[in-house]
Design a protein around this motif. Structure first.
Motif, PDB file in Angstrom:
ATOM      1  N   GLN A  82     175.433  -0.573  55.085  1.00 23.58           N
ATOM      2  CA  GLN A  82     176.761  -0.334  55.642  1.00 23.58           C
ATOM      3  C   GLN A  82     177.532   0.670  54.783  1.00 23.58           C
ATOM      4  O   GLN A  82     178.209   1.568  55.304  1.00 23.58           O
ATOM      5  CB  GLN A  82     177.549  -1.643  55.748  1.00 23.58           C
ATOM      6  CG  GLN A  82     176.961  -2.663  56.702  1.00 23.58           C
ATOM      7  CD  GLN A  82     176.894  -2.191  58.133  1.00 23.58           C
ATOM      8  OE1 GLN A  82     177.799  -1.530  58.629  1.00 23.58           O
ATOM      9  NE2 GLN A  82     175.794  -2.520  58.813  1.00 23.58           N
ATOM     10  N   TYR A  83     177.426   0.519  53.452  1.00 26.76           N
ATOM     11  CA  TYR A  83     178.101   1.468  52.555  1.00 26.76           C
ATOM     12  C   TYR A  83     177.488   2.863  52.655  1.00 26.76           C
ATOM     13  O   TYR A  83     178.207   3.864  52.717  1.00 26.76           O
ATOM     14  CB  TYR A  83     178.030   0.973  51.107  1.00 26.76           C
ATOM     15  CG  TYR A  83     179.108  -0.028  50.755  1.00 26.76           C
ATOM     16  CD1 TYR A  83     180.446   0.346  50.726  1.00 26.76           C
ATOM     17  CD2 TYR A  83     178.785  -1.340  50.432  1.00 26.76           C
ATOM     18  CE1 TYR A  83     181.443  -0.565  50.390  1.00 26.76           C
ATOM     19  CE2 TYR A  83     179.767  -2.271  50.100  1.00 26.76           C
ATOM     20  CZ  TYR A  83     181.104  -1.876  50.090  1.00 26.76           C
ATOM     21  OH  TYR A  83     182.083  -2.780  49.771  1.00 26.76           O
ATOM     22  N   VAL A  84     176.155   2.931  52.663  1.00 24.70           N
ATOM     23  CA  VAL A  84     175.493   4.232  52.701  1.00 24.70           C
ATOM     24  C   VAL A  84     175.794   4.958  54.011  1.00 24.70           C
ATOM     25  O   VAL A  84     175.990   6.177  54.032  1.00 24.70           O
ATOM     26  CB  VAL A  84     173.965   4.068  52.500  1.00 24.70           C
ATOM     27  CG1 VAL A  84     173.233   5.369  52.778  1.00 24.70           C
ATOM     28  CG2 VAL A  84     173.670   3.609  51.076  1.00 24.70           C
ATOM     29  N   ALA A  85     175.844   4.214  55.109  1.00 24.58           N
ATOM     30  CA  ALA A  85     176.176   4.818  56.403  1.00 24.58           C
ATOM     31  C   ALA A  85     177.674   5.085  56.550  1.00 24.58           C
ATOM     32  O   ALA A  85     178.095   5.685  57.533  1.00 24.58           O
ATOM     33  CB  ALA A  85     175.707   3.906  57.534  1.00 24.58           C
ATOM     34  N   GLN A  86     178.473   4.630  55.572  1.00 23.78           N
ATOM     35  CA  GLN A  86     179.927   4.710  55.628  1.00 23.78           C
ATOM     36  C   GLN A  86     180.428   4.133  56.962  1.00 23.78           C
ATOM     37  O   GLN A  86     181.276   4.696  57.645  1.00 23.78           O
ATOM     38  CB  GLN A  86     180.403   6.156  55.447  1.00 23.78           C
ATOM     39  CG  GLN A  86     180.027   6.724  54.079  1.00 23.78           C
ATOM     40  CD  GLN A  86     180.597   8.097  53.818  1.00 23.78           C
ATOM     41  OE1 GLN A  86     180.961   8.826  54.734  1.00 23.78           O
ATOM     42  NE2 GLN A  86     180.681   8.472  52.548  1.00 23.78           N
TER      43      GLN A  86
END
Length: 419
Positions: free
Chosen positions: A71-75
């Motif tokens: 979720q963080y990497v995909a923003q």
């Protein structure tokens, strides 16, 4: 509890949820003790079931870290308002890891007597296919050339080194990502979010290379003659589907209790897409692993499925594909289906049970000699771990000062999520 538009909503772990989880844990522990006291084949089944559930426990908690990371990497913005749930999963991972190590150690170093080809042998309850004394010693009556060829990997030292290192790394990233999120609520700004992004990128690289090896060592090495390069990805898909299903079920039940009212059918739709998509991926890997092994007809590989086509397991073999492929396919394919709370809830429950059966079929045929249906060992162990996970996860969830990450940069996007 505050109203649904308050950023101070805090989960209170009490009442039926707390009592029910403790009762389930107590009943399960009694069943586990009873299984060991019955002796004989029941002890072997208890070790196999404890491995099954402790591995399942670790996988579900690891999925919390995995979910947060991508979720963080995909923003991603849609998930920002509900990340406290996967964070609670991640905070339980160190306990789940220790429990898995205890089960593995007990099964590896506790031996029992078996009769093979008219001779008595002392073998461990778990990992007997490579941890039995003399398998790699030339001239020993137990010498096995196949296992000797894999000796650099199938040793107690390497096995523990890999297990401890990987579980410690996953636990650290889960802790670090959760701490950044809680610090963000206090400090504000973008520093903690940027740090979370860097941690998530690092974790996904490490996780992608190490999780298949973790699955190889913990589960595939139970039948050390057999090998599949797809086994790691097969386990990754199972881990993700079951973990996301438990997250979605947790959020649905919390909403039914009046919490997290900002979660809408649009959020459930996204959970449904993840569950549906990864169920199809799980089916692809399941079929490829099965079909290519059958097609090649290599004896040392096809024996794995031969065991699972014996009368005691064949029904469960096909039920596995029905529960984990046909059920999400038929129940979650349409857009509207993913937005129905009760349908999502029952689909999640079905998939949680389905992937328990999936792990059952990975473990039992290779470890249990006397084959029979589900009994006190299976039911009791499942109930115990379900109670333990519920108690630990909800305890961690209650420790957050707020159920919503108040200063997450994408919070407003999540609160106004619409698809």
């Amino acid at each position: 509890m505050k109203t649904h538009n308050s950023f101070d909503e805090k989960f209170e772990f009490e009442g039926t949820a707390k009592t029910g989880s403790l009762i389930a844990l107590a009943i399960g522990l009694v069943a586990i003790v009873a299984g060991f006291l019955m002796g004989g084949d029941h002890v072997q089944r208890m070790f196999s079931n404890l491995l099954l559930m402790s591995y399942y426990f670790v996988c579900v908690c690891t999925c919390g870290v995995f979910f947060l990371s991508y979720q963080y990497v995909a923003q991603a913005g849609w998930s920002a308002s509900l990340i406290r749930v996967p964070q609670a999963f991640a905070k339980v991972l160190p306990i789940a890891s220790i429990l898995l190590l205890v089960v593995v150690s007990a099964g590896l170093f506790t031996q029992h007597e078996v009769i093979h080809e008219g001779k008595k042998h002392m073998v461990p309850y778990l990992y007997a296919s490579w941890a039995t004394h003399g398998l790699t010693v030339v001239g020993s009556e137990n010498y096995n050339a196949v296992i000797a060829g894999k000796a650099p990997f199938l040793t107690v030292g390497f096995f523990y080194g890999v297990l401890v290192a990987f579980l410690a790394a996953y636990s650290y990233f889960g802790y670090a990502l959760t701490k950044c999120s809680t610090d963000e609520d206090t400090e504000g700004g973008m520093r903690n979010y940027n740090k979370s992004f860097a941690l998530a990128c690092t974790f996904l690289v490490i996780f992608g290379f190490t999780f298949p090896i973790f699955a190889f060592g913990t589960i595939m090495s139970l039948e050390a003659h057999w090998f599949s390069t797809m086994f790691g990805w097969y386990n990754l898909a199972a881990m993700h589907v079951s973990g996301v299903a438990i997250m979605a079920l947790t959020i649905i039940l919390l909403r039914k209790k009046g919490y997290m009212q900002w979660v809408t059918s649009d959020h459930l739709h996204d959970f449904g897409k993840l569950i549906f998509g990864f169920s199809i991926f799980w089916t692809y890997v399941w079929f490829a692993q099965f079909f290519l092994t059958w097609y090649a007809n290599i004896p040392e590989e096809s024996v794995y499925f031969y065991k699972r086509w014996e009368p005691e397991y064949k029904f469960w073999f096909w039920l596995n594909i029905a529960m984990n492929f046909l059920a999400p396919l038929l129940l979650l394919m349409s857009r509207d289906a993913k937005r129905l709370t009760n349908r999502m809830m029952w689909t999640c429950i079905l998939l949680i049970a389905g992937h328990w059966l999936d792990y059952y079929l990975m473990i039992m045929p290779g470890t249990v000699v006397e084959k029979r249906g589900f009994a006190v060992e299976e039911i009791g162990t499942f109930v115990a771990f379900a109670g333990l996970f519920t108690f630990l996860m909800l305890t961690q969830l209650s420790k957050f000062k707020s159920l919503i990450p108040k200063k997450h940069p994408f919070l407003q996007e999540s609160l106004h999520h619409h698809i």
